[in-house]
Design a protein around this motif. Structure first.
Motif, PDB file in Angstrom:
ATOM      1  N   THR A 181      38.622  37.985  38.428  1.00 50.22           N
ATOM      2  CA  THR A 181      39.276  36.586  38.291  1.00 50.22           C
ATOM      3  C   THR A 181      38.409  35.861  37.139  1.00 50.22           C
ATOM      4  O   THR A 181      37.462  36.682  36.362  1.00 50.22           O
ATOM      5  CB  THR A 181      39.184  35.644  39.486  1.00 50.22           C
ATOM      6  OG1 THR A 181      37.827  35.472  39.877  1.00 50.22           O
ATOM      7  CG2 THR A 181      40.037  36.187  40.673  1.00 50.22           C
ATOM      8  N   PRO A 206      39.498  36.987  31.854  1.00 55.82           N
ATOM      9  CA  PRO A 206      40.313  38.009  32.144  1.00 55.82           C
ATOM     10  C   PRO A 206      41.998  37.663  31.790  1.00 55.82           C
ATOM     11  O   PRO A 206      42.777  38.476  31.852  1.00 55.82           O
ATOM     12  CB  PRO A 206      40.235  38.570  33.305  1.00 55.82           C
ATOM     13  CG  PRO A 206      39.591  37.713  34.168  1.00 55.82           C
ATOM     14  CD  PRO A 206      38.893  36.673  33.271  1.00 55.82           C
ATOM     15  N   ASP A 244      35.981  40.112  44.163  1.00 55.71           N
ATOM     16  CA  ASP A 244      35.157  39.255  44.889  1.00 55.71           C
ATOM     17  C   ASP A 244      36.151  38.090  45.332  1.00 55.71           C
ATOM     18  O   ASP A 244      37.438  38.082  45.084  1.00 55.71           O
ATOM     19  CB  ASP A 244      33.990  38.452  44.148  1.00 55.71           C
ATOM     20  CG  ASP A 244      34.582  38.165  42.439  1.00 55.71           C
ATOM     21  OD1 ASP A 244      35.779  38.040  42.492  1.00 55.71           O
ATOM     22  OD2 ASP A 244      33.561  37.706  41.855  1.00 55.71           O
ATOM     23  N   TYR A 302      40.669  33.159  45.155  1.00 53.58           N
ATOM     24  CA  TYR A 302      41.031  34.179  44.153  1.00 53.58           C
ATOM     25  C   TYR A 302      42.308  34.924  44.597  1.00 53.58           C
ATOM     26  O   TYR A 302      43.043  35.775  43.721  1.00 53.58           O
ATOM     27  CB  TYR A 302      39.861  35.341  43.908  1.00 53.58           C
ATOM     28  CG  TYR A 302      38.396  34.772  43.173  1.00 53.58           C
ATOM     29  CD1 TYR A 302      38.680  33.472  42.789  1.00 53.58           C
ATOM     30  CD2 TYR A 302      37.465  35.332  43.153  1.00 53.58           C
ATOM     31  CE1 TYR A 302      37.677  32.931  41.804  1.00 53.58           C
ATOM     32  CE2 TYR A 302      36.224  34.748  42.497  1.00 53.58           C
ATOM     33  CZ  TYR A 302      36.454  33.387  41.900  1.00 53.58           C
ATOM     34  OH  TYR A 302      35.593  32.714  41.216  1.00 53.58           O
ATOM     35  N   GLY A 325      34.350  40.288  34.183  1.00 52.97           N
ATOM     36  CA  GLY A 325      33.816  39.157  33.370  1.00 52.97           C
ATOM     37  C   GLY A 325      32.180  39.227  33.465  1.00 52.97           C
ATOM     38  O   GLY A 325      31.845  40.284  34.301  1.00 52.97           O
TER      39      GLY A 325
END
Ligand code: GLP
Length: 245
Positions: free
Chosen positions: A43, A47, A74, A87, A139
Motif C-alpha cells: 500500500t 504504488p 502488511d 489496507y 515502497g
C-alpha cells in the motif's frame, strides 16, 4: 547485488515497475506444479501509479488475473476491513475492484484476528504453499522500513507483529483525521519473507526518500536500515526518480 535504477520522473518509475509486472503476467504459463504467479503487493501513496497502469493494461485486454495470487505486505492492527485507512480497503479501492481477480486468491493479513501470532504463522505457511512470492513490489519508509519492518528488525524475521516507530506514525498520520487515530502496531511480512521473493522491486519518489535510498544502497547492510537487506539479493531493484536518487 541490488540495482539502483535512476529515472527522470515518477511516471517513468510507474511505467518501469508496471511493465515488469504486466510482462510477468502475460508470460506466465500455469503448470500443475506452478498454477499461479504470486505477487507480493504494497500500500502507500507510491504504488498507486503502478496499480493504475496495471489496471489500464487489464482494461485494454492485455492481461487477466486468472492465474494470479496476491499477498499483501502488511496491515494495521485494530482497523476492520471497512475502515477507510485499513489496507484491506485501500487494496480493494485502488486495485482489486478494478480487475478480474477472484477475491479468494487475494491474501491480506487480518489485523483484527483474535490470535495474531497464529495469523502470522498461517500467512507465512500460505505463502509457502504457493511456492513463495515471485515478484514483491514495495515502497520504502523515510526511515528505510520496508513493509512495516522498522529499524532494528532482524534480517531473519518472518511475518510478525510490529510496533510502529514515531517516525512512521507521524508519516502515516497524514491519512487520518488525528494522529491519535493512527494505529501503533501492525502485522507485517518479515524481512526474510521479502528477501525470499524471487524478485523485489522497491519504489521511491521524492527527496523525502533520498536518505533512505542512500543508506539502503551505499552503507554496509545493517538492521538499522531494513531495506539494506536487499543489497545481497540476486534480483532486487530500487526504482527511483531523480529526487529520491
Ligand atoms: C507505509 C507502508 C509501507 C510503505 C510506506 C511508504 O508505512 N506500510 O509499505 O512503503 O508506508 O509509503 P508512501 O509510499 O506513501 O511514502
Amino acid at each position: 547485488m541490488a540495482k539502483l535504477i535512476s529515472l527522470e520522473n515518477e511516471n517513468n518509475v510507474y511505467e518501469y515497475a508496471s511493465n515488469i509486472i504486466i510482462d510477468a503476467i502475460k508470460n506466465f504459463t500455469p503448470t500443475p506444479q506452478k498454477p499461479y504467479l504470486v505477487l507480493g503487493l504494497p500500500t502507500g501513496s507510491t504504488p498507486i501509479g503502478v496499480y493504475k497502469k496495471i489496471i489500464e493494461a487489464y482494461k485494454n485486454n492485455e492481461i487477466s488475473f486468472d492465474n494470479v495470487v496476491t499477498f499483501n505486505m502488511d496491515e494495521y492492527i485494530g482497523l476492520d476491513d471497512n475502515h477507510l485507512q485499513s489496507y484491506h480497503y485501500f487494496m480493494y479501492d485502488n486495485f482489486f475492484k478494478h480487475i478480474d481477480i477472484d477475491l479468494s486468491r487475494v491474501h491480506i493479513l487480518n489485523g483484527m484476528a483474535q490470535n495474531l501470532e497464529k495469523e502470522c504463522n498461517d500467512y507465512e505457511e500460505k505463502i509457502k504453499s504457493f511456492g513463495g512470492i515471485d515478484i514483491q513490489l514495495g515502497g520504502i519508509g523515510q526511515n528505510a522500513h520496508i513493509a512495516f519492518n522498522e529499524p532494528g528488525t532482524s534480517f531473519d524475521s518472518l511475518t510478525h507483529v510490529q510496533d510502529l516507530t514515531q517516525n512512521t506514525i507521524d508519516a502515516n498520520s497524514r491519512f487520518f483525521d488525528d494522529i491519535s487515530e493512527v494505529p501503533t502496531k501492525a502485522l507485517t511480512i518479515g524481512l526474510k519473507t521479502i528477501y525470499n521473493a524471487k524478485m523485489v522491486l522497491i519504489l521511491a519518489l521524492g527527496n523525502k526518500k533520498a536518505d533512505a535510498i542512500h543508506k539502503a544502497t551505499n552503507n554496509p547492510a545493517s538492521t538499522d536500515c531494513p531495506a539494506s537487506i536487499l543489497q545481497t539479493h540476486p534480483n532486487a531493484y530500487f526504482i527511483c526518480d531523480k529526487e529520491a536518487c
